[in-house]
Design a protein around this motif. Sequence first.
Motif, PDB file in Angstrom:
ATOM      1  N   VAL A  68     -26.580   9.957   3.485  1.00 46.15           N
ATOM      2  CA  VAL A  68     -25.380  10.006   2.649  1.00 46.15           C
ATOM      3  C   VAL A  68     -24.585   8.730   2.903  1.00 46.15           C
ATOM      4  CG1 VAL A  68     -23.272  11.269   2.092  1.00 46.15           C
ATOM      5  CG2 VAL A  68     -25.333  12.529   2.790  1.00 46.15           C
ATOM      6  N   ILE A  69     -24.424   7.938   1.826  1.00 42.35           N
ATOM      7  CA  ILE A  69     -23.743   6.650   1.930  1.00 42.35           C
ATOM      8  C   ILE A  69     -22.461   6.701   1.106  1.00 42.35           C
ATOM      9  CG2 ILE A  69     -23.920   4.215   1.165  1.00 42.35           C
ATOM     10  CD1 ILE A  69     -26.926   4.397   1.921  1.00 42.35           C
ATOM     11  N   LEU A  70     -21.425   6.048   1.622  1.00 44.02           N
ATOM     12  CA  LEU A  70     -20.162   5.931   0.889  1.00 44.02           C
ATOM     13  C   LEU A  70     -19.893   4.437   0.734  1.00 44.02           C
ATOM     14  CD1 LEU A  70     -17.462   7.273  -0.147  1.00 44.02           C
ATOM     15  CD2 LEU A  70     -16.627   7.043   2.202  1.00 44.02           C
ATOM     16  N   THR A  71     -19.440   4.003  -0.460  1.00 43.50           N
ATOM     17  CA  THR A  71     -19.392   2.562  -0.733  1.00 43.50           C
ATOM     18  C   THR A  71     -18.126   1.864  -0.230  1.00 43.50           C
ATOM     19  OG1 THR A  71     -18.499   2.907  -2.940  1.00 43.50           O
ATOM     20  CG2 THR A  71     -20.897   2.836  -2.735  1.00 43.50           C
ATOM     21  N   GLY A  72     -17.208   2.600   0.404  1.00 43.95           N
ATOM     22  CA  GLY A  72     -16.013   1.934   0.942  1.00 43.95           C
ATOM     23  C   GLY A  72     -14.935   2.928   1.338  1.00 43.95           C
ATOM     24  N   THR A  73     -13.729   2.438   1.543  1.00 44.86           N
ATOM     25  CA  THR A  73     -12.619   3.275   2.019  1.00 44.86           C
ATOM     26  C   THR A  73     -12.225   4.345   1.010  1.00 44.86           C
ATOM     27  OG1 THR A  73     -11.086   1.677   1.101  1.00 44.86           O
ATOM     28  CG2 THR A  73     -11.608   1.450   3.443  1.00 44.86           C
ATOM     29  N   ILE A  74     -11.697   5.462   1.523  1.00 47.77           N
ATOM     30  CA  ILE A  74     -11.281   6.547   0.626  1.00 47.77           C
ATOM     31  C   ILE A  74      -9.755   6.671   0.562  1.00 47.77           C
ATOM     32  CG2 ILE A  74     -13.395   7.910   0.806  1.00 47.77           C
ATOM     33  CD1 ILE A  74     -11.888   9.707   2.825  1.00 47.77           C
ATOM     34  N   GLY A  75      -9.304   7.216  -0.568  1.00 46.42           N
ATOM     35  CA  GLY A  75      -7.896   7.571  -0.730  1.00 46.42           C
ATOM     36  C   GLY A  75      -7.008   6.492  -1.339  1.00 46.42           C
ATOM     37  N   ASP A  76      -7.554   5.280  -1.507  1.00 42.47           N
ATOM     38  CA  ASP A  76      -6.722   4.171  -1.987  1.00 42.47           C
ATOM     39  C   ASP A  76      -6.060   4.463  -3.337  1.00 42.47           C
ATOM     40  OD1 ASP A  76      -8.000   1.508  -0.241  1.00 42.47           O
ATOM     41  OD2 ASP A  76      -9.143   3.359  -0.371  1.00 42.47           O
ATOM     42  N   HIS A  77      -6.840   4.994  -4.287  1.00 42.65           N
ATOM     43  CA  HIS A  77      -6.274   5.199  -5.621  1.00 42.65           C
ATOM     44  C   HIS A  77      -5.118   6.196  -5.596  1.00 42.65           C
ATOM     45  CE1 HIS A  77      -5.816   5.604  -9.903  1.00 42.65           C
ATOM     46  NE2 HIS A  77      -5.911   6.907  -9.765  1.00 42.65           N
ATOM     47  N   GLY A  78      -5.361   7.353  -5.017  1.00 38.09           N
ATOM     48  CA  GLY A  78      -4.330   8.389  -5.008  1.00 38.09           C
ATOM     49  C   GLY A  78      -3.041   7.914  -4.353  1.00 38.09           C
ATOM     50  N   ILE A  79      -3.186   7.227  -3.219  1.00 41.20           N
ATOM     51  CA  ILE A  79      -1.987   6.782  -2.503  1.00 41.20           C
ATOM     52  C   ILE A  79      -1.291   5.637  -3.260  1.00 41.20           C
ATOM     53  CG2 ILE A  79      -1.140   5.829  -0.320  1.00 41.20           C
ATOM     54  CD1 ILE A  79      -1.987   8.814  -0.208  1.00 41.20           C
ATOM     55  N   ALA A  80      -2.063   4.780  -3.927  1.00 42.62           N
ATOM     56  CA  ALA A  80      -1.443   3.703  -4.719  1.00 42.62           C
ATOM     57  C   ALA A  80      -0.603   4.286  -5.856  1.00 42.62           C
ATOM     58  CB  ALA A  80      -2.522   2.772  -5.282  1.00 42.62           C
ATOM     59  N   GLU A 111       7.160   7.799  -4.173  1.00 42.58           N
ATOM     60  CA  GLU A 111       7.171   9.028  -3.385  1.00 42.58           C
ATOM     61  C   GLU A 111       6.781   8.809  -1.929  1.00 42.58           C
ATOM     62  OE1 GLU A 111       5.114  12.131  -5.430  1.00 42.58           O
ATOM     63  OE2 GLU A 111       6.440  11.948  -7.155  1.00 42.58           O
ATOM     64  N   LEU A 112       6.480   7.568  -1.572  1.00 43.74           N
ATOM     65  CA  LEU A 112       6.110   7.320  -0.178  1.00 43.74           C
ATOM     66  C   LEU A 112       7.337   7.096   0.686  1.00 43.74           C
ATOM     67  CD1 LEU A 112       2.900   5.145  -0.247  1.00 43.74           C
ATOM     68  CD2 LEU A 112       3.178   7.609  -0.232  1.00 43.74           C
ATOM     69  N   GLY A 113       8.427   6.688   0.034  1.00 42.43           N
ATOM     70  CA  GLY A 113       9.649   6.442   0.805  1.00 42.43           C
ATOM     71  C   GLY A 113       9.554   5.165   1.625  1.00 42.43           C
ATOM     72  N   ILE A 114       8.352   4.551   1.622  1.00 41.29           N
ATOM     73  CA  ILE A 114       8.182   3.275   2.319  1.00 41.29           C
ATOM     74  C   ILE A 114       7.516   2.306   1.359  1.00 41.29           C
ATOM     75  CG2 ILE A 114       8.064   4.093   4.705  1.00 41.29           C
ATOM     76  CD1 ILE A 114       4.931   4.096   4.237  1.00 41.29           C
ATOM     77  N   GLN A 115       7.580   1.031   1.662  1.00 40.86           N
ATOM     78  CA  GLN A 115       6.938   0.034   0.821  1.00 40.86           C
ATOM     79  C   GLN A 115       5.561  -0.282   1.377  1.00 40.86           C
ATOM     80  OE1 GLN A 115       7.082  -1.315  -1.930  1.00 40.86           O
ATOM     81  NE2 GLN A 115       9.111  -0.873  -2.714  1.00 40.86           N
ATOM     82  N   ALA A 116       4.599   0.586   1.079  1.00 42.33           N
ATOM     83  CA  ALA A 116       3.246   0.344   1.583  1.00 42.33           C
ATOM     84  C   ALA A 116       2.497  -0.542   0.593  1.00 42.33           C
ATOM     85  CB  ALA A 116       2.522   1.659   1.755  1.00 42.33           C
ATOM     86  N   GLN A 117       1.728  -1.464   1.108  1.00 37.79           N
ATOM     87  CA  GLN A 117       0.970  -2.347   0.232  1.00 37.79           C
ATOM     88  C   GLN A 117      -0.430  -1.780   0.053  1.00 37.79           C
ATOM     89  OE1 GLN A 117       2.919  -4.375  -1.505  1.00 37.79           O
ATOM     90  NE2 GLN A 117       0.991  -4.406  -2.609  1.00 37.79           N
ATOM     91  N   ILE A 118      -0.526  -0.755  -0.783  1.00 37.08           N
ATOM     92  CA  ILE A 118      -1.815  -0.108  -1.014  1.00 37.08           C
ATOM     93  C   ILE A 118      -2.182  -0.275  -2.477  1.00 37.08           C
ATOM     94  CG2 ILE A 118      -3.064   2.082  -0.981  1.00 37.08           C
ATOM     95  CD1 ILE A 118      -0.942   2.938   1.188  1.00 37.08           C
ATOM     96  N   GLU A 119      -3.355  -0.821  -2.740  1.00 36.32           N
ATOM     97  CA  GLU A 119      -3.791  -1.012  -4.123  1.00 36.32           C
ATOM     98  C   GLU A 119      -4.853   0.013  -4.496  1.00 36.32           C
ATOM     99  OE1 GLU A 119      -4.718  -4.872  -5.516  1.00 36.32           O
ATOM    100  OE2 GLU A 119      -2.571  -5.320  -5.455  1.00 36.32           O
ATOM    101  N   SER A 120      -4.790   0.475  -5.741  1.00 39.18           N
ATOM    102  CA  SER A 120      -5.856   1.349  -6.248  1.00 39.18           C
ATOM    103  C   SER A 120      -7.173   0.596  -6.226  1.00 39.18           C
ATOM    104  CB  SER A 120      -5.551   1.764  -7.680  1.00 39.18           C
ATOM    105  OG  SER A 120      -6.710   2.315  -8.276  1.00 39.18           O
ATOM    106  N   ASP A 121      -8.265   1.336  -6.018  1.00 38.57           N
ATOM    107  CA  ASP A 121      -9.598   0.732  -6.021  1.00 38.57           C
ATOM    108  C   ASP A 121     -10.254   0.776  -7.394  1.00 38.57           C
ATOM    109  OD1 ASP A 121      -9.848   3.466  -6.063  1.00 38.57           O
ATOM    110  OD2 ASP A 121     -11.393   3.595  -4.518  1.00 38.57           O
ATOM    111  N   VAL A 122      -9.490   1.153  -8.430  1.00 46.50           N
ATOM    112  CA  VAL A 122     -10.089   1.358  -9.757  1.00 46.50           C
ATOM    113  C   VAL A 122     -10.930   0.148 -10.197  1.00 46.50           C
ATOM    114  CG1 VAL A 122      -7.902   0.692 -10.908  1.00 46.50           C
ATOM    115  CG2 VAL A 122      -9.636   1.954 -12.185  1.00 46.50           C
ATOM    116  N   ALA A 123     -12.212   0.406 -10.469  1.00 44.62           N
ATOM    117  CA  ALA A 123     -13.152  -0.671 -10.796  1.00 44.62           C
ATOM    118  C   ALA A 123     -14.383  -0.106 -11.495  1.00 44.62           C
ATOM    119  CB  ALA A 123     -13.583  -1.392  -9.517  1.00 44.62           C
ATOM    120  N   PRO A 124     -15.012  -0.923 -12.351  1.00 46.75           N
ATOM    121  CA  PRO A 124     -16.266  -0.485 -12.975  1.00 46.75           C
ATOM    122  C   PRO A 124     -17.419  -0.721 -12.009  1.00 46.75           C
ATOM    123  CG  PRO A 124     -15.606  -2.615 -13.873  1.00 46.75           C
ATOM    124  CD  PRO A 124     -14.577  -2.242 -12.841  1.00 46.75           C
ATOM    125  N   LEU A 125     -18.143   0.324 -11.683  1.00 40.97           N
ATOM    126  CA  LEU A 125     -19.168   0.236 -10.638  1.00 40.97           C
ATOM    127  C   LEU A 125     -20.580   0.084 -11.204  1.00 40.97           C
ATOM    128  CD1 LEU A 125     -17.787   2.980  -8.219  1.00 40.97           C
ATOM    129  CD2 LEU A 125     -17.354   0.505  -8.197  1.00 40.97           C
TER     130      LEU A 125
END
Lengths: 359, 359
Positions: free
Chosen positions: A190-202, A209-223
């Motif tokens: 079972v392989i995963l192609t990278g980090t999880i959760g980026d889109h939802g948190i972005a 709603e984070l209350g902080i200025q986190a620099q998180i970008e969505s991973d949205v991309a054509p695969l």
Amino acid sequence: MAEREKPEERVTMEGAVCPVPLPHSERIVLGHGSGGKLMHDLIARSFLPPLDNPVLRAGNDAGVVLPTPDTQLAISTDSHVVWPLFFPGGDIGRLAICGTVNDLAAMGATPRYLTAGFILEEGLELEVLERVVASMQAAAEEAGVEVVAGDTKVVQRGKADGLYINTAGVGTQTPGMAINGAQAQPGDAVILTGTIGDHGIAVLSARGELGIQAQIESDVAPLNHMVAAMLEASEQIHVLRDPTRGGLASTLNEIAKQSQVGIVVQEDAIPVAAAVQSACELLGFDPLYVANEGKMVVIVAPQDANKVLEALRADRYGEGAVLIGEVVEEPKGRVLMKTVIGSHRVLDVLSGELLPRIC
Amino acid sequence: MAEREKPEERVTMEGAVCPVPLPHSERIVLGHGSGGKLMHDLIARSFLPPLDNPVLRAGNDAGVVLPTPDTQLAISTDSHVVWPLFFPGGDIGRLAICGTVNDLAAMGATPRYLTAGFILEEGLELEVLERVVASMQAAAEEAGVEVVAGDTKVVQRGKADGLYINTAGVGTQTPGMAINGAQAQPGDAVILTGTIGDHGIAVLSARGELGIQAQIESDVAPLNHMVAAMLEASEQIHVLRDPTRGGLASTLNEIAKQSQVGIVVQEDAIPVAAAVQSACELLGFDPLYVANEGKMVVIVAPQDANKVLEALRADRYGEGAVLIGEVVEEPKGRVLMKTVIGSHRVLDVLSGELLPRIC
């Protein structure tokens, strides 16, 4: 023309007044759109029995059909209601193209043609619409697909939220190609192609709603190009699926159930960006259930795992690809996580709604 | 999770506050969904330039693509936002299937596979959803198509209106088949398959906006079997198009512009049911601009007009088929109506919105 009655004044959706309200369990709740248990129950109860056919029942990311003996088509659809329309790393337009492109790629198909159906809210700025459409075109160009049919509907102010976009897609594939959720076999990697959760948190961060200025970008991309390279590298890929709504945990559960196998993953092998991890801790979320829009779960025969990892890591969207676990005989239909302290935890399907309107 | 800001508190759709509101001309109005001039302008301005490709630019009911040398596909999409969800003669489910089936049939294609994307409003009764899905299945069965992919999204209460349905469709056709809006030729006969305005007036009556109890049923129906019989009867059919939003007048204008021909129709040849005529007079509507969901405009070489009329009249949905006019050289791109008193009136494209949320 008279305005329709205010929502409070009507009970049924048919314009008639129903004196006895239905129980809440008989109404749509946000969790019905979650990608988790409630949504699966709704599909099983309300959609599958009337619309039943073998293609739909297969429950994959796209339906595969055979219009002529030598052409096999994958057909998929996705509506997009993400809010806000723009978020770090993407927007509803890029999401609408990538969502459908990735569903087709996950069937081992080459995405070719897309349709775009817009539901616009009265009062939407044209400039916003035009930015979204330009973003769709950029994503379509990157993916190498064409939008060949479109439709526009406008609803009154307050009857939508800016705009919603449906995309449907048609992909071609080699006849006989069978990569789908039912093909996982015990022993597979079972392989995963990278980090999880980026889109939802972005998206959450764009809502403030984070209350902080986190620099998180969505991973949205054509695969699709990454998937094509991987298919070139190995003929032993059994399952591909993009862990969108419901996150990695829900996707692994779907595969375990469709294939009637167990899946065991290693907690410390699953990559989570530090900023995503902190945001999740702050909000009480588990990143395993947070949506991704640019990741793929790959289930492959063990002897080809390294070839696939190599092909993935050569692509910009697969640089972080890692082995996260394996397919086992038992417990059938279940997903287990081996935690860092060595115990096993059952990863269940999400019930209810974690983050509404994330895609 | 915090509720999103109230609409009044935000100006842009991006969650940011824009201090200077845009002028109203730069915002979406209901007329942008009308099927008339405003919608065409929006498409020409906001959708075509970025998404441009020959298939989309052709401006037909479905895009025609060639995935392999011997398979030609027609691909179409339609979102449905009709209100109320149920009306005499039909409902949003039957409409969603028939709308896409008819768009494919209008390209001379055999509709084969459909997708269904649902946007559900939180609080929708499951019983309503299930009635709608059952109605979709009945219509799909009648049309002989299968729903092979689906998607469900849920938005918060007040962010949709019960439910919206997008359907996209794939049809197959003989390679080289070219029935489309650009094929009308001077001398061709213009045939209409029955009465106009029934759908629009039926939906209005369901809204209680007629003030009278008129017994008018929507004509919503899958026309693909009727079209197949007609194509069997004649190889000289040049254009097929279903006069939905914008009505007969807008559809004829689209064809006149795409084919660069004139079209002359006889006022007294166009069938309008007495109840629809009365309702239109009462409301100040012109039935020529009221939507239909079970009618087809057929443009055919004059020598085959009778054969086509005969084939149409043998079908339950074409019993009322009549010759309503002819294609002429000039004025190019215009539609003229010869009135009962012998004068000519220009039938223009609808500008703005006559009846919002009719389909």
